[in-house]
Design an enzyme around this catalytic site. Structure first.
Site, PDB file in Angstrom:
ATOM      1  N   LYS A 136     -12.200   4.451 -22.660  1.00  0.00           N
ATOM      2  CA  LYS A 136     -12.178   5.909 -22.405  1.00  0.00           C
ATOM      3  C   LYS A 136     -11.237   6.238 -21.248  1.00  0.00           C
ATOM      4  O   LYS A 136     -10.393   7.132 -21.352  1.00  0.00           O
ATOM      5  CB  LYS A 136     -13.595   6.389 -22.082  1.00  0.00           C
ATOM      6  CG  LYS A 136     -13.649   7.792 -21.520  1.00  0.00           C
ATOM      7  CD  LYS A 136     -15.060   8.246 -21.217  1.00  0.00           C
ATOM      8  CE  LYS A 136     -15.567   7.894 -19.845  1.00  0.00           C
ATOM      9  NZ  LYS A 136     -15.010   8.665 -18.738  1.00  0.00           N
ATOM     10  N   ASN A 137     -11.382   5.486 -20.154  1.00  0.00           N
ATOM     11  CA  ASN A 137     -10.638   5.852 -18.946  1.00  0.00           C
ATOM     12  C   ASN A 137      -9.158   5.484 -19.016  1.00  0.00           C
ATOM     13  O   ASN A 137      -8.372   5.923 -18.180  1.00  0.00           O
ATOM     14  CB  ASN A 137     -11.279   5.225 -17.701  1.00  0.00           C
ATOM     15  CG  ASN A 137     -12.577   5.931 -17.340  1.00  0.00           C
ATOM     16  OD1 ASN A 137     -12.906   6.965 -17.914  1.00  0.00           O
ATOM     17  ND2 ASN A 137     -13.321   5.373 -16.393  1.00  0.00           N
ATOM     18  N   CYS A 187     -19.803  17.234  -9.547  1.00  0.00           N
ATOM     19  CA  CYS A 187     -20.362  16.482 -10.669  1.00  0.00           C
ATOM     20  C   CYS A 187     -21.697  15.936 -10.230  1.00  0.00           C
ATOM     21  O   CYS A 187     -22.120  16.147  -9.099  1.00  0.00           O
ATOM     22  CB  CYS A 187     -19.406  15.390 -11.139  1.00  0.00           C
ATOM     23  SG  CYS A 187     -19.547  13.871 -10.257  1.00  0.00           S
ATOM     24  N   ARG A 242     -16.741  15.033  -5.322  1.00  0.00           N
ATOM     25  CA  ARG A 242     -15.550  14.409  -5.932  1.00  0.00           C
ATOM     26  C   ARG A 242     -14.288  15.268  -5.776  1.00  0.00           C
ATOM     27  O   ARG A 242     -13.838  15.927  -6.728  1.00  0.00           O
ATOM     28  CB  ARG A 242     -15.810  14.100  -7.408  1.00  0.00           C
ATOM     29  CG  ARG A 242     -16.886  13.055  -7.592  1.00  0.00           C
ATOM     30  CD  ARG A 242     -17.071  12.680  -9.022  1.00  0.00           C
ATOM     31  NE  ARG A 242     -16.054  11.771  -9.521  1.00  0.00           N
ATOM     32  CZ  ARG A 242     -15.951  11.417 -10.799  1.00  0.00           C
ATOM     33  NH1 ARG A 242     -16.795  11.885 -11.671  1.00  0.00           N
ATOM     34  NH2 ARG A 242     -15.000  10.594 -11.181  1.00  0.00           N
ATOM     35  N   ASP A 288     -18.666   1.960 -11.857  1.00  0.00           N
ATOM     36  CA  ASP A 288     -19.123   2.368 -13.194  1.00  0.00           C
ATOM     37  C   ASP A 288     -20.105   1.370 -13.817  1.00  0.00           C
ATOM     38  O   ASP A 288     -20.639   1.625 -14.894  1.00  0.00           O
ATOM     39  CB  ASP A 288     -17.920   2.566 -14.136  1.00  0.00           C
ATOM     40  CG  ASP A 288     -17.199   3.881 -13.854  1.00  0.00           C
ATOM     41  OD1 ASP A 288     -17.702   4.686 -13.050  1.00  0.00           O
ATOM     42  OD2 ASP A 288     -16.119   4.102 -14.443  1.00  0.00           O
ATOM     43  N   ARG A 328     -20.499  11.033 -24.070  1.00  0.00           N
ATOM     44  CA  ARG A 328     -19.190  11.243 -23.436  1.00  0.00           C
ATOM     45  C   ARG A 328     -18.395   9.949 -23.374  1.00  0.00           C
ATOM     46  O   ARG A 328     -17.158   9.997 -23.363  1.00  0.00           O
ATOM     47  CB  ARG A 328     -19.371  11.741 -21.989  1.00  0.00           C
ATOM     48  CG  ARG A 328     -19.655  13.205 -21.828  1.00  0.00           C
ATOM     49  CD  ARG A 328     -19.579  13.591 -20.362  1.00  0.00           C
ATOM     50  NE  ARG A 328     -18.462  12.884 -19.738  1.00  0.00           N
ATOM     51  CZ  ARG A 328     -18.479  12.334 -18.530  1.00  0.00           C
ATOM     52  NH1 ARG A 328     -19.540  12.419 -17.781  1.00  0.00           N
ATOM     53  NH2 ARG A 328     -17.415  11.714 -18.057  1.00  0.00           N
TER      54      ARG A 328
HETATM   55  C1  UD1 Z   1     -12.175   7.278 -11.984  1.00  0.00           C
HETATM   56  C2  UD1 Z   1     -12.982   7.046 -13.236  1.00  0.00           C
HETATM   57  C3  UD1 Z   1     -14.466   6.938 -12.912  1.00  0.00           C
HETATM   58  C4  UD1 Z   1     -14.700   5.868 -11.848  1.00  0.00           C
HETATM   59  C5  UD1 Z   1     -13.796   6.093 -10.647  1.00  0.00           C
HETATM   60  C6  UD1 Z   1     -13.865   4.965  -9.626  1.00  0.00           C
HETATM   61  C7  UD1 Z   1     -11.683   8.152 -14.963  1.00  0.00           C
HETATM   62  C8  UD1 Z   1     -11.578   9.279 -15.923  1.00  0.00           C
HETATM   63  N1  UD1 Z   1     -12.751   8.155 -14.153  1.00  0.00           N
HETATM   64  O1  UD1 Z   1     -12.596   8.526 -11.410  1.00  0.00           O
HETATM   65  O2  UD1 Z   1     -15.164   6.581 -14.116  1.00  0.00           O
HETATM   66  O3  UD1 Z   1     -16.043   5.904 -11.425  1.00  0.00           O
HETATM   67  O4  UD1 Z   1     -12.407   6.203 -11.066  1.00  0.00           O
HETATM   68  O5  UD1 Z   1     -13.509   3.761 -10.215  1.00  0.00           O
HETATM   69  O6  UD1 Z   1     -10.889   7.241 -14.957  1.00  0.00           O
HETATM   70  N2  UD1 Z   1     -11.227  10.724  -3.621  1.00  0.00           N
HETATM   71  C9  UD1 Z   1     -10.975  11.672  -2.655  1.00  0.00           C
HETATM   72  N3  UD1 Z   1     -10.005  12.611  -2.917  1.00  0.00           N
HETATM   73  C10 UD1 Z   1      -9.300  12.618  -4.084  1.00  0.00           C
HETATM   74  C11 UD1 Z   1      -9.563  11.640  -5.062  1.00  0.00           C
HETATM   75  C12 UD1 Z   1     -10.544  10.687  -4.798  1.00  0.00           C
HETATM   76  O7  UD1 Z   1     -11.597  11.690  -1.589  1.00  0.00           O
HETATM   77  O8  UD1 Z   1      -8.426  13.478  -4.253  1.00  0.00           O
HETATM   78  C13 UD1 Z   1     -12.271   9.682  -3.369  1.00  0.00           C
HETATM   79  C14 UD1 Z   1     -13.479   9.840  -4.301  1.00  0.00           C
HETATM   80  O9  UD1 Z   1     -14.412  10.753  -3.803  1.00  0.00           O
HETATM   81  C15 UD1 Z   1     -13.999   8.413  -4.359  1.00  0.00           C
HETATM   82  C16 UD1 Z   1     -12.721   7.566  -4.256  1.00  0.00           C
HETATM   83  O10 UD1 Z   1     -11.721   8.428  -3.706  1.00  0.00           O
HETATM   84  O11 UD1 Z   1     -14.819   8.135  -3.252  1.00  0.00           O
HETATM   85  C17 UD1 Z   1     -12.230   7.012  -5.582  1.00  0.00           C
HETATM   86  O12 UD1 Z   1     -12.203   8.052  -6.555  1.00  0.00           O
HETATM   87  P1  UD1 Z   1     -11.171   8.014  -7.781  1.00  0.00           P
HETATM   88  O13 UD1 Z   1     -10.660   6.617  -7.926  1.00  0.00           O
HETATM   89  O14 UD1 Z   1     -10.169   9.091  -7.577  1.00  0.00           O
HETATM   90  O15 UD1 Z   1     -12.093   8.384  -9.009  1.00  0.00           O
HETATM   91  P2  UD1 Z   1     -11.693   9.216 -10.302  1.00  0.00           P
HETATM   92  O16 UD1 Z   1     -10.267   9.007 -10.619  1.00  0.00           O
HETATM   93  O17 UD1 Z   1     -12.206  10.607 -10.174  1.00  0.00           O
END
Ligand code: UD1
Length: 419
Positions: free
Chosen positions: A22-23, A116, A121, A306, A398
């Site tokens: 999915k990701n 979420c 997030r 995850d 999902r």
């Molecule tokens: C993706 C995955 C999700 C997984 C996560 C961590 C997808 C669609 N989703 O989510 O299933 O749990 O990676 O492996 O691929 N952060 C910030 N600011 C930002 C972006 C991130 O502070 O702009 C922080 C987040 O709060 C978190 C960390 O960075 O603590 C990592 O998040 P991130 O890797 O960005 O997760 P997603 O891409 O949302």
């Protein structure tokens, strides 16, 4: 809202085929907007989230046909750089559309995703990076309005982010100078995205490492390419957890062992036996007691957040005390009160869970609050005495393709109640 009735305790037995990731599929699907073309993407899981992404691409002006997990996407006539709230609020990954829209149209209007089930997030890393690349970014009525031709920059993420790394990379079409990313995500899904972007015409150095370099390019002409999505490592990990919690033997096919090494090693540490293994398939067996292992989640190649809820379910039935710490998402614990309803003995303090193993779990009515929390409850239900009713399984829909039919084919008594 559908629910599952699951009769336990259950054994599983047989072979399960893992679906596409999915990701990996979500960013790869949306990347097709960045450059006009005809794309054939296979091994795309048929899920609520991938269907939402299809709708989003259609709103932007793409056309898509789907058959047997293969999508044919035509993005030659995309003309609408706006991603509406109604779609983005249902799936955070819709925010990935910002990079492709800026690449293609030099402007975008994308709703902010909102919160979420496990906290706020934020998307600040995405926005700061696009500003560094020269975009004007403002927030207006809940929408990010971004405009400007993106150029090269030196992006340093203070925390490695899967989404921000992918979004920036998809914004790199038609760059006029070199871009570097430091502390980039090394997750296999980002590596798969990089391989796809290279097919789309980007030259990227450092794929699979923390340091990426993207070179200037001219990517306006139309292209025609094919790509196969990698297997879903989290689905694979969930089925390994199913074999452990039910103390069963299972063959898992269509996996990339190196992508699940940390998860597999952790399960081996607590007693899982590998009976047979190749690069793409594995036969595992679990019997005896679940041994102790404390885990902390981390970015790849660490233990994935995850898999944290599913691991927690398994450790509920260990005969010792163990600790689970989530260092990526500090609030990702909505499965804990539901596991306690099934008889688990767990204490939560901040982002650390202490699990005092119990001999058995007992069926109850429980509710999914997010995708992986739902998977954790289904696993716990497999090992609980009696019939567990797991409600709100739309969260599970999902991200797990045909979850209940895969479990049923392994011998689990599970049925979906639609309401
Ligand atoms: C993706 C995955 C999700 C997984 C996560 C961590 C997808 C669609 N989703 O989510 O299933 O749990 O990676 O492996 O691929 N952060 C910030 N600011 C930002 C972006 C991130 O502070 O702009 C922080 C987040 O709060 C978190 C960390 O960075 O603590 C990592 O998040 P991130 O890797 O960005 O997760 P997603 O891409 O949302």
């Amino acid at each position: 809202m559908d629910s599952f009735k699951i009769k336990g305790p259950s054994k599983i037995n047989g072979t399960v085929e893992i679906s596409g990731s999915k990701n990996a599929a979500l960013p790869i699907m949306v990347a097709t907007i960045a450059r006009p073309g005809l794309y054939e993407i296979s091994n795309v899981p048929d899920l609520r989230d991938t269907r939402t992404m299809i709708k989003l691409i259609e709103i932007i002006g793409g056309s898509i046909s789907s058959s047997n997990n293969t999508l044919k996407i035509d993005t030659r006539y995309c003309n609408n750089p706006n991603a509406p709230y109604d779609l983005v609020k249902t799936m955070r990954a819709s925010f990935y559309v910002l990079g492709p829209l800026l690449s293609r149209f030099q402007k975008a209007s994308v709703s902010l995703p909102g919160g979420c089930a496990w906290g706020p997030r934020p998307v600040d890393f995405h926005l700061k990076a696009f500003e560094q690349m020269g975009a004007d970014v403002i927030l207006e009525n809940g929408y990010i309005q971004a405009s400007g031709k993106l150029s090269g920059a030196d992006i340093i993420f203070k925390v490695s982010s899967v989404g921000a790394t992918g979004n920036v990379l998809m914004g790199c079409f038609n760059l006029n100078s070199q871009l570097t990313i430091k502390n980039a995500s090394m997750e296999p899904e980002i590596t798969d995205l990089c391989h796809f972007l290279v097919k789309m015409g980007l030259k990227i150095d450092g794929i699979g490492t923390k340091n990426l370099t993207v070179y200037p390019n001219d990517s306006k002409s139309s292209i025609n390419i094919k790509h196969k999505i990698i297997p879903d490592r989290i689905e694979a990990g969930t089925f390994i957890a199913a074999a452990v919690i039910t103390k069963s033997q299972l063959t898992i096919k269509n996996i990339i062992i190196s992508d699940i090494k940390n998860v597999l090693d952790s399960f081996i540490y607590i007693g899982l036996k590998i009976l047979e293994s190749s690069e793409t398939s594995i036969t595992i067996d679990f019997s005896g007691e679940i041994k102790k292992l404390n885990i902390s989640t981390d970015v790849f190649p660490g233990f994935p957040t995850d898999m944290q809820p599913q691991w927690t379910s398994v450790m509920c039935l260990s005969n010792v005390e163990s600790i689970v710490e989530d260092r990526i998402y500090h609030d990702r614990f909505s499965h804990i009160p539901e596991l306690i309803r099934l008889g688990a003995n767990i204490k939560l303090k901040n982002n650390v869970v202490t699990i005092y193993g119990v001999d058995k779990l007992k069926a109850a009515d429980v509710m999914c609050t997010d995708l992986r929390a739902g998977a954790a409850l289904i696993l716990a239900a497999l090992a609980s005495e009696g019939t567990t009713n797991v409600s709100r399984v739309y969260h599970v829909d999902r991200g797990y393709e045909n979850f209940e039919s895969k479990l049923r084919s392994l011998g689990v008594e599970i049925c979906r109640i639609s309401s």
